[in-house]
Structures are given as C-alpha cells and as structure tokens.
Scaffold this active site. Structure first.
Site, mmCIF file in Angstrom:
data_model
loop_
_atom_site.group_PDB
_atom_site.id
_atom_site.type_symbol
_atom_site.label_atom_id
_atom_site.label_comp_id
_atom_site.label_asym_id
_atom_site.label_seq_id
_atom_site.Cartn_x
_atom_site.Cartn_y
_atom_site.Cartn_z
ATOM 1 N N GLU A 1 0.732 -1.178 0.042
ATOM 2 C CA GLU A 1 0.020 0.079 -0.001
ATOM 3 C C GLU A 1 0.875 1.212 0.057
ATOM 4 O OE1 GLU A 1 -2.867 -0.215 3.191
ATOM 5 O OE2 GLU A 1 -3.714 -2.261 2.463
ATOM 6 N N HIS B 1 -7.784 1.781 1.475
ATOM 7 C CA HIS B 1 -7.636 1.402 2.982
ATOM 8 C C HIS B 1 -8.224 2.680 3.741
ATOM 9 C CE1 HIS B 1 -5.165 -0.577 6.290
ATOM 10 N NE2 HIS B 1 -6.112 -0.329 6.575
HETATM 11 C C1 DGY Z 1 -6.314 -0.261 11.473
HETATM 12 O O1 DGY Z 1 -6.629 0.924 12.384
HETATM 13 O O2 DGY Z 1 -5.721 -0.992 11.642
HETATM 14 C C2 DGY Z 1 -7.286 -0.082 10.408
HETATM 15 O O3 DGY Z 1 -6.810 -0.777 9.262
HETATM 16 C C3 DGY Z 1 -7.617 1.368 9.981
HETATM 17 O O4 DGY Z 1 -8.280 1.583 8.821
#
Ligand code: DGY
Length: 327
Positions: A272, A291
């Site tokens: 990502e 995400h």
């Molecule tokens: C996290 O806080 O781990 C989530 O993936 C954020 O969206």
C-alpha cells in the site's frame, strides 16, 4: 511532563486531527512530520527517533528493529490504528518499550465500510456509476448492470472479533444467514447474535459472501490462497477490509479472471498504496478502495485522541488504556 516537570519529547509521523495534537502539545514537547498525504521519509524518521521518548505513528510507517535501534530513549510507541502488524512488537518488547493501539473506536465505522463494499460489489455500483459518465447508459434493459442479491444470501465471516461481530449485526438486518469461522469458537456470541460456526472449508463452500476480519500475523498470512479460492462458489464474493497479507493476491487474480469466484471488494492490499499497474485494478469484477475502513471524521478524531491519551499516560509512568499484548 505533568505536575510542572519538564515535557518529554515525542515525534509524530503525520499531521493528525487537531484534538489529538492539542492534547499531546499540552503534555509533550512535540515534533511533527507536518504533512497529511505524504508519509515521513525513512531517513527523516530514523533521524527524528534518535532523541525522543515517544513515537506516535501511523499504520503506513514501518516501525521495525532498525527504527527501534535508532531510538535509544524510546519508552512508548502509540499507533493511530488498531492493527499493529507494522510494528516489530518483539523488538519493542526486548527494549521494554510499551506499544499502544486504538481498538474499539473504529469497530462500527470499519464494519460500515465492509458492508458498503459488499453492497457496492454485489450491486455493481462503481461499474454502474462509471457507465453513466462513459455513455454506457443507452436505455433501461432487463439485465443491464444486474448484480446479485444480498438480502437473504449467506455471509461467512472469517474472524469473529469486534469488527466481525459488528458485520454480523449489520447482516441480520438484511436477513442474511450468517456463519463464521474463527480459531477460537465463540459459543456465547453464536447464541447472542444468532450466528453459526462452520469449519473454514465448509464456510468457504457454503457462503455467497465471505468477509475477512482477522488480524495480520503469521497464522493468517495468505489464509485465503489457491486452495481456499477453489473451495468457493463460482458466484461467491470476497470482501477484504482486514489486511492485504491475509489474501494471496496472485491466486485471487487468477480466481477472478477464470471465474472461479465472481468478484472481490478490497480495501487493503499486500503493498500500500497499490501500484496503478497492479493486475487486480484492471478487473471489472473488483472494487478497490484505498484502505479507508476507519475513515470517518468522527472515528479518526477518536483514534487520534486515544493514541495521544495513551502516549501521555505511558510517558507519565501510568499504565495505558490499550497496551498491545506482549509489550
Ligand atoms: C487499523 O486501524 O488497523 C485500520 O486498518 C485502519 O483503517
């Protein structure tokens, strides 16, 4: 710190919601990578951590042994995330550094996104929206942009933590038959939520929609690979709002292109941000999101404040509300 003593120095790796920052500024001597959409460069991070006692980071920052070794005074790492797979927990623990995260506050927001993604994929919302702008809407037609029903379909939830349970509650409103698989069976939740436990292979064979809600760790790495995709129905839809590492992306691409499964909704990826030439992005039966599981203003504000609160607690010598197990 508190009580008139000198403020401890911390480094914040991104511009964060103001209430979190203001709280930190009240108690700490803050340095900040003051950018919203650009992660702190690795060399800057390595330099900045050399002198600080606290590191406030994002899930996009890789806090590995190199960073921890470069931070000889570090007492606490607070991540503005529930997932902490981006932090080398063992390396932090060896140094006696406390790691904190933000569980709980993002449960409903992330389940909303998972459900929205499931609906977007099954009812082809993104494709249909694009069709208008690309001149593809010529007339009403019986099967034009026809998708698949969610109401009354079966949903398989893999991982019955807070977010998995919140997903199950949403599914009830759509009259879905909800099954789950989790390493530990949760009989009290089964009774309370009216959901059924199935072994993983059976769940994969039975369900119309499969939604992933497990944390990223060695045990869940590529939990969904060729074998698991082959067990799924050709009409099945896979939703991943957990972590990219949970799915073998090459196997998923092959399954989507061959019709082994019908479609996928993905909010998370192995790398990502995903590269624009990633093969999954070229498929019409994939809805991809950047995400944004917990991305509501309310939730991100709460996450920023919780991480800030725990940072201050640890630096003041008090126990944090949300210590990551093992630190
Ligand atoms: C996290 O806080 O781990 C989530 O993936 C954020 O969206």
């Amino acid at each position: 710190m508190t009580g008139g003593t000198e403020k401890k120095s911390i480094y914040i790796t991104r511009k964060i919601p103001q209430s979190g920052l203001s709280y930190l500024e009240d108690y700490c001597d803050c340095r900040l990578w003051d950018a919203e959409a650009e992660p702190v460069p690795r060399e800057v991070l390595l330099k900045e951590v050399a002198s600080v006692k606290g590191l406030y980071c994002m899930l996009s920052d890789r806090i590995d042994a190199e960073v921890i070794d470069a931070a000889p005074h570090l007492e606490v790492i607070s991540t503005m995330a529930v997932g902490y797979d981006h932090i080398d927990i063992a390396a932090a623990a060896r140094r006696g550094i406390t790691v904190t995260n933000t569980p709980g506050v993002l449960t409903e927001t992330t389940a909303d996104l998972a459900f929205a993604l499931m609906m977007a994929v099954s009812r082809r919302l993104i494709e249909a929206n694009r069709a208008i702008y690309q001149g593809g809407w010529k007339t009403w037609a019986p099967l034009f942009m026809a998708g698949r029903d969610i109401f009354g379909a079966s949903l398989g939830i893999i991982g019955l933590g807070r977010i998995g349970q919140a997903m199950a509650r949403r599914a009830r409103g759509f009259n879905m038959k909800v099954c789950y698989y989790s390493r530990t069976r949760r009989e009290e939740v089964e009774a309370a939520e009216g959901i059924v436990y199935l072994p993983l292979d059976e769940l994969l064979q039975y369900c119309d929609f499969i939604s992933l809600h497990v944390p990223a760790n060695e045990g869940t790495f590529q939990l969904i690979g060729i074998r698991e995709l082959n067990l799924m129905k050709p009409t099945a839809v896979l939703i991943n709002t957990a972590r990219g590492s949970v799915v073998d992306e090459e196997a998923l691409f092959a399954a989507l292109i061959s019709g082994q499964i019908h479609a996928a909704g993905l909010d998370v990826f192995a790398e990502e941000p995903i590269s624009l030439d990633h093969p999954l992005l070229a498929l019409p039966n994939v809805v991809a999101l950047p995400h944004i599981g917990s991305a509501s203003v309310e939730t991100r504000t709460k996450m920023a404040r919780i991480a800030a609160g725990d940072m201050v607690e640890v630096l003041a010598g008090r126990p944090p509300r949300f210590p990551v197990p093992g630190t």
